[in-house]
Design an enzyme around this catalytic site. Structure first.
Site, short mmCIF file in Angstrom:
data_model
loop_
_atom_site.label_atom_id
_atom_site.label_comp_id
_atom_site.label_asym_id
_atom_site.label_seq_id
_atom_site.Cartn_x
_atom_site.Cartn_y
_atom_site.Cartn_z
N GLN A 31 0.82 -1.20 0.00
CA GLN A 31 0.00 0.00 0.00
C GLN A 31 0.86 1.26 0.00
O GLN A 31 2.06 1.22 0.21
CB GLN A 31 -0.90 -0.01 1.25
CG GLN A 31 -0.15 -0.31 2.54
CD GLN A 31 -0.99 -1.00 3.61
OE1 GLN A 31 -2.21 -1.15 3.45
NE2 GLN A 31 -0.37 -1.40 4.71
N HIS A 62 -8.56 4.16 19.92
CA HIS A 62 -7.78 3.19 20.69
C HIS A 62 -8.39 2.91 22.07
O HIS A 62 -8.33 1.77 22.54
CB HIS A 62 -6.32 3.67 20.78
CG HIS A 62 -5.65 3.65 19.44
ND1 HIS A 62 -5.06 4.74 18.86
CD2 HIS A 62 -5.53 2.63 18.53
CE1 HIS A 62 -4.59 4.40 17.65
NE2 HIS A 62 -4.86 3.15 17.44
N ASP A 86 0.30 1.23 13.59
CA ASP A 86 0.62 2.53 14.17
C ASP A 86 0.99 2.43 15.65
O ASP A 86 1.55 3.37 16.22
CB ASP A 86 -0.55 3.50 13.97
CG ASP A 86 -1.84 2.96 14.57
OD1 ASP A 86 -1.95 2.86 15.80
OD2 ASP A 86 -2.77 2.63 13.80
N GLU A 106 1.42 -7.74 11.86
CA GLU A 106 1.18 -6.66 10.89
C GLU A 106 1.82 -7.09 9.58
O GLU A 106 3.00 -7.43 9.54
CB GLU A 106 1.81 -5.37 11.43
CG GLU A 106 2.03 -4.25 10.42
CD GLU A 106 0.73 -3.71 9.82
OE1 GLU A 106 -0.11 -3.19 10.58
OE2 GLU A 106 0.55 -3.82 8.57
N ASP A 137 1.35 -12.33 7.30
CA ASP A 137 -0.06 -12.25 6.93
C ASP A 137 -0.90 -12.72 8.12
O ASP A 137 -0.81 -13.88 8.54
CB ASP A 137 -0.29 -13.15 5.71
CG ASP A 137 -1.73 -13.11 5.24
OD1 ASP A 137 -2.57 -12.49 5.92
OD2 ASP A 137 -2.01 -13.70 4.18
N GLY A 138 -1.73 -11.83 8.66
CA GLY A 138 -2.55 -12.16 9.81
C GLY A 138 -3.46 -13.35 9.56
O GLY A 138 -3.76 -14.13 10.47
N ASP A 155 -7.48 -4.79 14.07
CA ASP A 155 -7.39 -3.33 13.91
C ASP A 155 -6.92 -3.11 12.48
O ASP A 155 -5.76 -2.81 12.23
CB ASP A 155 -6.37 -2.84 14.94
CG ASP A 155 -6.15 -1.34 14.88
OD1 ASP A 155 -6.76 -0.68 14.01
OD2 ASP A 155 -5.35 -0.85 15.69
N THR A 157 -7.33 -2.00 8.17
CA THR A 157 -7.79 -0.99 7.23
C THR A 157 -9.18 -1.39 6.74
O THR A 157 -9.74 -2.40 7.17
CB THR A 157 -6.82 -0.91 6.02
OG1 THR A 157 -6.66 -2.23 5.50
CG2 THR A 157 -5.45 -0.38 6.44
#
Lengths: 284, 284
Positions: A31, A62, A86, A106, A137-138, A155, A157
């Site tokens: 991305q 959060h 983040d 992540e 890869d989650g 969490d 996108t």
């Protein structure tokens, strides 16, 4: 000269922020990532043109993605976080001394690197000894896991690009399997207001509801997300967060929060009629 | 060619809507009035460049400004509405058969005329026999009134231009006097998120709190108002809407609402910590 960042809430609705300067722009395998300095919101992280967080209001997101499950079951010890590059979710989790392990998966290492450099407000607790960072890869990570976690936080996108697989039936099934028998799954759930978001929300909710005996939706006021009305999905094998909240235990912790409180926790599960209606009429 | 309407939430934050066409534009002695046709929101009414309502989400604002006080005291019979030229507040009020009189005082006749012509969705109940329309200054109207109303709704523009006087101590004092001994005052109260709105909100709340024994703030998700997090001020000489709600009586009425329900009524008074903090630290 004026510099403006514009997010398209829909093709016909644009949200624009005046930018002092762009302090990072890069492209990973997954991305495009940008960081802007702004007067109104402080630093702003965007991925593929969508606001992920602003320093001004990230505390709302959060607070609500972490404290709602943590106040529901104070005995949560092992947590899996998917996405969340983040660092804001990990920051809030590390405030609980009772948590023993936080695995964070992540897919995009660049997000973490960029946030460590430019967003220390959120990316400040990756070095906590309980945190294990996996750049994987989650979806695959969860598939390989069984009966391990008390809490999974997704969490992610939006359900386009790398986030897409995190809204599928298979993924939720694997989460169910990866959770212990009193496990809780929380995920960001889009908004009920614009059709595009609302459809994603309906799909996600119906899929989770098929699998978990308890599946609810709760909401928060997040001004920099499309419509400002943002939803979270809550699912559990055992605890109903809208009723089983352990208020005294959470308040005894003495955590200072700028958005969350235990009264608001309960109130956030009370939905407007039109949102209840959307969640009822699910045809896939 | 593309036509866009832009509202400045702040100098640095712009909210833009693609417009199919501008169907009205005019200037009264008080303000500039525009009506736009849009795909996403249906018709949109703006005054001096600020969105007053969109057909898509006006139901949220009108549900919350009317049903919260009406469910608190089912015996409300005489109502005074100040502002509200679009007719949405009157539309919701006329659904209560128990209401005997609705005096509506709008300073700007042109707003009512324009809405009757272009916004029949809201401006549809001015001809109800219980409605008395006064095209006068609401401030003077209230000053001349004593012990007459069970409910006053101040459905005003922002505290600049003609709306300014509706946020003053003198005006609230006159409202107190115009209300009966169990009277309720509800007013639109801006947003807590952007400094400009938050300061207006803090001023209004502190002034009302000096006068009324019960003064609370409640909130709703209104996507087309700045930040999407909108507040209402609730004040009463007798009833605490956050506790004294008559759920059964209201639900027995069988009114269909797309946003409001009696659970949400109670939840809407539960504020995030940062908003509670704003309401606490009031220095004028």
């Amino acid at each position: 000269m004026e510099l403006w960042f514009t997010e398209k809430h829909t093709e016909d609705v644009h949200f624009s922020i005046k930018v002092d300067k762009q302090i990072y722009s890069g492209k990973s395998d997954f991305q495009r990532i940008d960081v802007f300095e702004t007067k109104e919101f402080g630093r702003v992280l965007t991925i593929d043109g969508f606001i992920m967080l602003t320093e001004k209001d990230e505390f709302i997101y959060h607070d609500m993605i972490v404290h709602v499950p943590m106040a529901t079951n104070p005995n949560i010890k092992n947590v899996l976080v998917i996405g969340a590059g983040d660092g804001g979710t990990v920051r809030e989790l590390t405030r609980y001394e009772t948590i023993e392990k936080i695995d964070m998966v992540e897919i995009d290492k660049l997000v973490v690197d960029v946030c460590k450099e430019y967003l220390p407000q959120t990316a400040c607790k990756f070095d906590d000894s309980r945190v294990n960072l996996y750049f994987e890869d989650g979806i695959k990570f969860v598939k390989a896991t069984e009966n391990q976690y008390d809490l999974i936080i997704v969490d992610s996108t939006d359900p386009i690009g790398p986030g897409e697989g995190l809204f599928t039936r298979d993924f939720y099934r694997d989460c169910f399997k990866a959770l212990k028998e009193d496990g809780i799954l929380v995920n960001q759930h889009e908004s009920p207001y614009y059709d595009y978001n609302a459809n994603a929300m309906k799909r996600a909710h119906s899929r989770i509801k098929e699998l978990f005996p308890i599946a609810k939706v709760y909401q928060a006021f997040i001004p920099t997300y499309a419509s400002g009305h943002w939803l979270f999905g809550y699912a559990s094998k055992k605890y109903d967060a809208s009723e089983d909240l352990n208020e005294k235990a959470w308040n005894d912790l003495g955590l200072k929060t700028r958005y969350y409180n235990t009264e608001l926790h309960k109130a956030s599960f009370v939905l407007p009629n039109y949102v209840k209606e959307l969640l009822k009429n699910i045809n896939e």
